[in-house]
Design a protein around this motif. Structure first.
Motif, PDB file in Angstrom:
ATOM      1  N   ASP A  24       0.807  -1.224   0.000  1.00 49.60           N
ATOM      2  CA  ASP A  24       0.000   0.000   0.000  1.00 49.60           C
ATOM      3  C   ASP A  24       0.839   1.272   0.000  1.00 49.60           C
ATOM      4  OD1 ASP A  24      -2.313  -1.435  -0.105  1.00 49.60           O
ATOM      5  OD2 ASP A  24      -2.711  -1.372   2.049  1.00 49.60           O
ATOM      6  N   ALA A  25       2.087   1.167   0.438  1.00 48.72           N
ATOM      7  CA  ALA A  25       2.945   2.355   0.504  1.00 48.72           C
ATOM      8  C   ALA A  25       3.630   2.668  -0.824  1.00 48.72           C
ATOM      9  CB  ALA A  25       3.998   2.170   1.600  1.00 48.72           C
ATOM     10  N   LEU A  26       3.448   1.827  -1.839  1.00 49.41           N
ATOM     11  CA  LEU A  26       4.041   2.088  -3.152  1.00 49.41           C
ATOM     12  C   LEU A  26       3.299   3.223  -3.853  1.00 49.41           C
ATOM     13  CD1 LEU A  26       4.558  -1.553  -4.503  1.00 49.41           C
ATOM     14  CD2 LEU A  26       6.291  -0.038  -3.553  1.00 49.41           C
ATOM     15  N   ASN A  27       4.039   4.062  -4.558  1.00 54.02           N
ATOM     16  CA  ASN A  27       3.444   5.185  -5.282  1.00 54.02           C
ATOM     17  C   ASN A  27       3.972   5.249  -6.703  1.00 54.02           C
ATOM     18  OD1 ASN A  27       1.838   6.602  -3.153  1.00 54.02           O
ATOM     19  ND2 ASN A  27       3.830   6.730  -2.154  1.00 54.02           N
ATOM     20  N   TRP A  28       3.058   5.455  -7.657  1.00 56.16           N
ATOM     21  CA  TRP A  28       3.409   5.590  -9.071  1.00 56.16           C
ATOM     22  C   TRP A  28       3.854   7.025  -9.301  1.00 56.16           C
ATOM     23  CZ3 TRP A  28       4.491   2.620 -13.035  1.00 56.16           C
ATOM     24  CH2 TRP A  28       4.300   3.043 -14.355  1.00 56.16           C
ATOM     25  N   LYS A  29       5.134   7.227  -9.627  1.00 54.91           N
ATOM     26  CA  LYS A  29       5.685   8.579  -9.689  1.00 54.91           C
ATOM     27  C   LYS A  29       6.433   8.820 -10.995  1.00 54.91           C
ATOM     28  CE  LYS A  29       6.137   9.822  -4.829  1.00 54.91           C
ATOM     29  NZ  LYS A  29       6.999  10.505  -3.841  1.00 54.91           N
ATOM     30  N   GLU A  30       6.441  10.091 -11.381  1.00 54.18           N
ATOM     31  CA  GLU A  30       7.275  10.513 -12.505  1.00 54.18           C
ATOM     32  C   GLU A  30       8.675  10.785 -11.980  1.00 54.18           C
ATOM     33  OE1 GLU A  30       7.375  13.731 -16.198  1.00 54.18           O
ATOM     34  OE2 GLU A  30       5.780  13.825 -14.696  1.00 54.18           O
ATOM     35  N   LEU A  31       9.675  10.232 -12.669  1.00 51.44           N
ATOM     36  CA  LEU A  31      11.071  10.358 -12.244  1.00 51.44           C
ATOM     37  C   LEU A  31      11.917  10.765 -13.441  1.00 51.44           C
ATOM     38  CD1 LEU A  31      11.244   6.973 -10.284  1.00 51.44           C
ATOM     39  CD2 LEU A  31      11.037   9.237  -9.249  1.00 51.44           C
ATOM     40  N   PRO A  32      13.087  11.380 -13.202  1.00 53.33           N
ATOM     41  CA  PRO A  32      13.987  11.684 -14.326  1.00 53.33           C
ATOM     42  C   PRO A  32      14.464  10.388 -14.983  1.00 53.33           C
ATOM     43  CG  PRO A  32      14.696  12.784 -12.288  1.00 53.33           C
ATOM     44  CD  PRO A  32      13.640  11.808 -11.903  1.00 53.33           C
ATOM     45  N   THR A  33      14.452  10.363 -16.294  1.00 54.64           N
ATOM     46  CA  THR A  33      14.969   9.186 -17.000  1.00 54.64           C
ATOM     47  C   THR A  33      16.490   9.185 -16.884  1.00 54.64           C
ATOM     48  OG1 THR A  33      13.135   9.292 -18.556  1.00 54.64           O
ATOM     49  CG2 THR A  33      15.028   7.942 -19.186  1.00 54.64           C
ATOM     50  N   PRO A  34      17.085   8.121 -16.312  1.00 51.29           N
ATOM     51  CA  PRO A  34      18.534   8.135 -16.058  1.00 51.29           C
ATOM     52  C   PRO A  34      19.353   7.877 -17.320  1.00 51.29           C
ATOM     53  CG  PRO A  34      17.599   6.048 -15.365  1.00 51.29           C
ATOM     54  CD  PRO A  34      16.439   6.892 -15.831  1.00 51.29           C
ATOM     55  N   THR A  35      20.612   8.218 -17.226  1.00 48.21           N
ATOM     56  CA  THR A  35      21.571   7.976 -18.311  1.00 48.21           C
ATOM     57  C   THR A  35      22.492   6.831 -17.909  1.00 48.21           C
ATOM     58  OG1 THR A  35      21.545  10.315 -18.926  1.00 48.21           O
ATOM     59  CG2 THR A  35      23.434   9.005 -19.669  1.00 48.21           C
ATOM     60  N   PRO A  36      22.667   5.831 -18.767  1.00 49.20           N
ATOM     61  CA  PRO A  36      23.522   4.700 -18.385  1.00 49.20           C
ATOM     62  C   PRO A  36      24.985   5.098 -18.245  1.00 49.20           C
ATOM     63  CG  PRO A  36      22.828   4.509 -20.680  1.00 49.20           C
ATOM     64  CD  PRO A  36      22.072   5.661 -20.099  1.00 49.20           C
ATOM     65  N   GLN A  37      25.606   4.587 -17.190  1.00 50.53           N
ATOM     66  CA  GLN A  37      27.035   4.769 -16.972  1.00 50.53           C
ATOM     67  C   GLN A  37      27.800   3.633 -17.653  1.00 50.53           C
ATOM     68  OE1 GLN A  37      28.009   7.724 -15.295  1.00 50.53           O
ATOM     69  NE2 GLN A  37      25.805   8.021 -15.673  1.00 50.53           N
ATOM     70  N   ALA A  38      29.105   3.623 -17.482  1.00 45.50           N
ATOM     71  CA  ALA A  38      29.930   2.573 -18.094  1.00 45.50           C
ATOM     72  C   ALA A  38      29.429   1.196 -17.656  1.00 45.50           C
ATOM     73  CB  ALA A  38      31.390   2.753 -17.690  1.00 45.50           C
ATOM     74  N   GLY A  39      29.269   0.321 -18.632  1.00 44.28           N
ATOM     75  CA  GLY A  39      28.845  -1.049 -18.339  1.00 44.28           C
ATOM     76  C   GLY A  39      27.353  -1.216 -18.125  1.00 44.28           C
ATOM     77  N   GLU A  40      26.571  -0.135 -18.275  1.00 37.56           N
ATOM     78  CA  GLU A  40      25.127  -0.186 -18.050  1.00 37.56           C
ATOM     79  C   GLU A  40      24.349   0.015 -19.345  1.00 37.56           C
ATOM     80  OE1 GLU A  40      24.626   1.597 -13.518  1.00 37.56           O
ATOM     81  OE2 GLU A  40      24.365   2.942 -15.218  1.00 37.56           O
ATOM     82  N   VAL A  41      23.088  -0.397 -19.313  1.00 37.83           N
ATOM     83  CA  VAL A  41      22.155  -0.077 -20.395  1.00 37.83           C
ATOM     84  C   VAL A  41      20.876   0.494 -19.789  1.00 37.83           C
ATOM     85  CG1 VAL A  41      22.997  -1.718 -22.115  1.00 37.83           C
ATOM     86  CG2 VAL A  41      21.321  -2.473 -20.431  1.00 37.83           C
ATOM     87  N   LEU A  42      20.235   1.368 -20.537  1.00 38.85           N
ATOM     88  CA  LEU A  42      18.900   1.847 -20.189  1.00 38.85           C
ATOM     89  C   LEU A  42      17.911   0.983 -20.953  1.00 38.85           C
ATOM     90  CD1 LEU A  42      16.971   3.992 -18.885  1.00 38.85           C
ATOM     91  CD2 LEU A  42      17.186   5.266 -21.045  1.00 38.85           C
ATOM     92  N   ILE A  43      16.976   0.375 -20.212  1.00 41.20           N
ATOM     93  CA  ILE A  43      16.003  -0.529 -20.829  1.00 41.20           C
ATOM     94  C   ILE A  43      14.616   0.102 -20.783  1.00 41.20           C
ATOM     95  CG2 ILE A  43      14.895  -2.800 -20.681  1.00 41.20           C
ATOM     96  CD1 ILE A  43      17.488  -3.827 -19.377  1.00 41.20           C
ATOM     97  N   GLU A  44      13.972   0.148 -21.943  1.00 40.07           N
ATOM     98  CA  GLU A  44      12.558   0.494 -21.996  1.00 40.07           C
ATOM     99  C   GLU A  44      11.781  -0.786 -21.692  1.00 40.07           C
ATOM    100  OE1 GLU A  44       9.124   1.945 -25.153  1.00 40.07           O
ATOM    101  OE2 GLU A  44      11.233   2.039 -25.747  1.00 40.07           O
TER     102      GLU A  44
END
Length: 329
Positions: free
Chosen positions: A13-33
């Motif tokens: 019940d404490a979870l909230n659907w929020k708008e957040l900044p879309t992050p930028t992947p750092q070295a070794g990371e990917v951004l997944i849609e």
């Protein structure tokens, strides 16, 4: 991006659907849609602060998901923008986008749907590691699967059958038993009718001509563990997979002695971390099996990501057969 944010781990019940900044992947990371994310038992525990992994607050729950690479950080060579991937990273899945370590991402071959992929890694990796690696299951042996209509249970049935075993599936309703037969179980045991301990043991005995199962796959624990272990065959292997019923059982240690049997711990997450090459080979073979039609996740239902709280409630009702999957448009 939007995501379900856990800022205070006191429950769903404490979870909230929020708008957040879309992050930028750092070295070794990917951004997944994210296209799809499955709901697993640890996803409930983690928002209740009851899971062994306690991520720093705030965090986005959702351990397992699939989608499309939207951006890649420096040093990522095996994935590119537009690739479909599945990932099990522990958190981040219940949103529209997430960052993940590229090394944790499983590239999806053509024809592997995002819904199936989001429900694939945890259950099939756990069940393969348990049955093929830890139990060394052989063709012709008999496997008893407890909690057989759940996510890992349905995966265990399929993997055991693909390995040439005879499968007895134990579940709590006639509907769940029918599902187990539909996906390959040879026999079923309804433990709402054959109650623990005595009727349960008698039914196992009858289904194995008194010999007992060679391998017992137990993600349930609780009251089922001792009567099941008392029913195991000589040289049997009892796979300790989890404790979905809640209580951790206290097994008398004379039972392994009397049966010449083994208690075998199954911790796929640490296996993947400690033995990455063996894990990668396992995942590659599982992907092949999916392509060959030997295994396919049982999807209880798909629900829109916005209905996550209703999905948690459905999971808590114990009515889920297979996996629940949340989807984004």
């Amino acid at each position: 991006m939007h995501a379900w944010l856990c800022e205070n781990p006191v429950g769903v019940d404490a979870l909230n659907w929020k708008e957040l900044p879309t992050p930028t992947p750092q070295a070794g990371e990917v951004l997944i849609e994210i296209k799809a994310a499955s709901l697993n038992f640890p996803d409930l525990l983690i928002v209740q602060n009851k899971y062994q992994m306690k991520p720093p607050l705030p965090f986005v729950p959702g351990s397992e998901y699939a989608g499309v690479v939207a951006a890649a950080g420096d040093g990522v060579t095996h994935l590119k923008v537009g690739d479909s991937v599945a990932c099990l990273s522990g958190t981040g899945g219940f949103g529209t986008h997430t960052l993940a370590k590229a090394a944790l991402c499983m590239p999806l071959p053509a024809g592997f749907s995002h819904v199936d992929a989001a429900a694939f890694i945890m259950i099939y990796a756990t069940s393969w590691h348990a049955l093929i690696d830890r139990a060394q299951l052989k063709a012709g042996e008999t496997v008893l699967v407890l909690g057989a209509a759940g996510g890992v249970g349905t995966a265990a049935i399929q993997i055991a059958k693909a390995a040439g075993a005879r499968v007895i599936a134990a579940a709590s309703t006639d509907e769940k038993c029918a599902l187990c037969r539909q996906i390959g179980a040879d026999e079923t045991l309804n433990y709402s009718q054959d109650a623990v301990p005595n009727a349960f043991r008698e039914r196992i005995k009858a289904l194995t001509d008194g010999k007992g199962p060679d391998v017992i796959y137990d993600p349930v624990g609780g009251d089922f563990a001792e009567p099941a272990f008392r029913s195991i065959a000589w040289r049997g292997r009892y796979l300790v997979v989890g404790f979905a019923s809640g209580p951790i059982p206290n097994l008398p240690l004379n039972l392994p002695l009397l049966k010449g049997a083994s208690l075998v711990g199954v911790f796929w997450g640490d296996f993947a971390r400690r033995e990455p090459k063996a894990n990668a080979a396992m995942m590659a073979e599982l992907a092949q099996w999916y392509g060959q039609g030997k295994i396919k996740p049982v999807i209880d239902r798909t629900m829109p990501m916005a209905e996550l709280k209703a999905a948690y409630a459905h999971m808590g009702s114990r009515g889920v057969m297979g996996k629940l999957v949340m989807t984004n448009p």
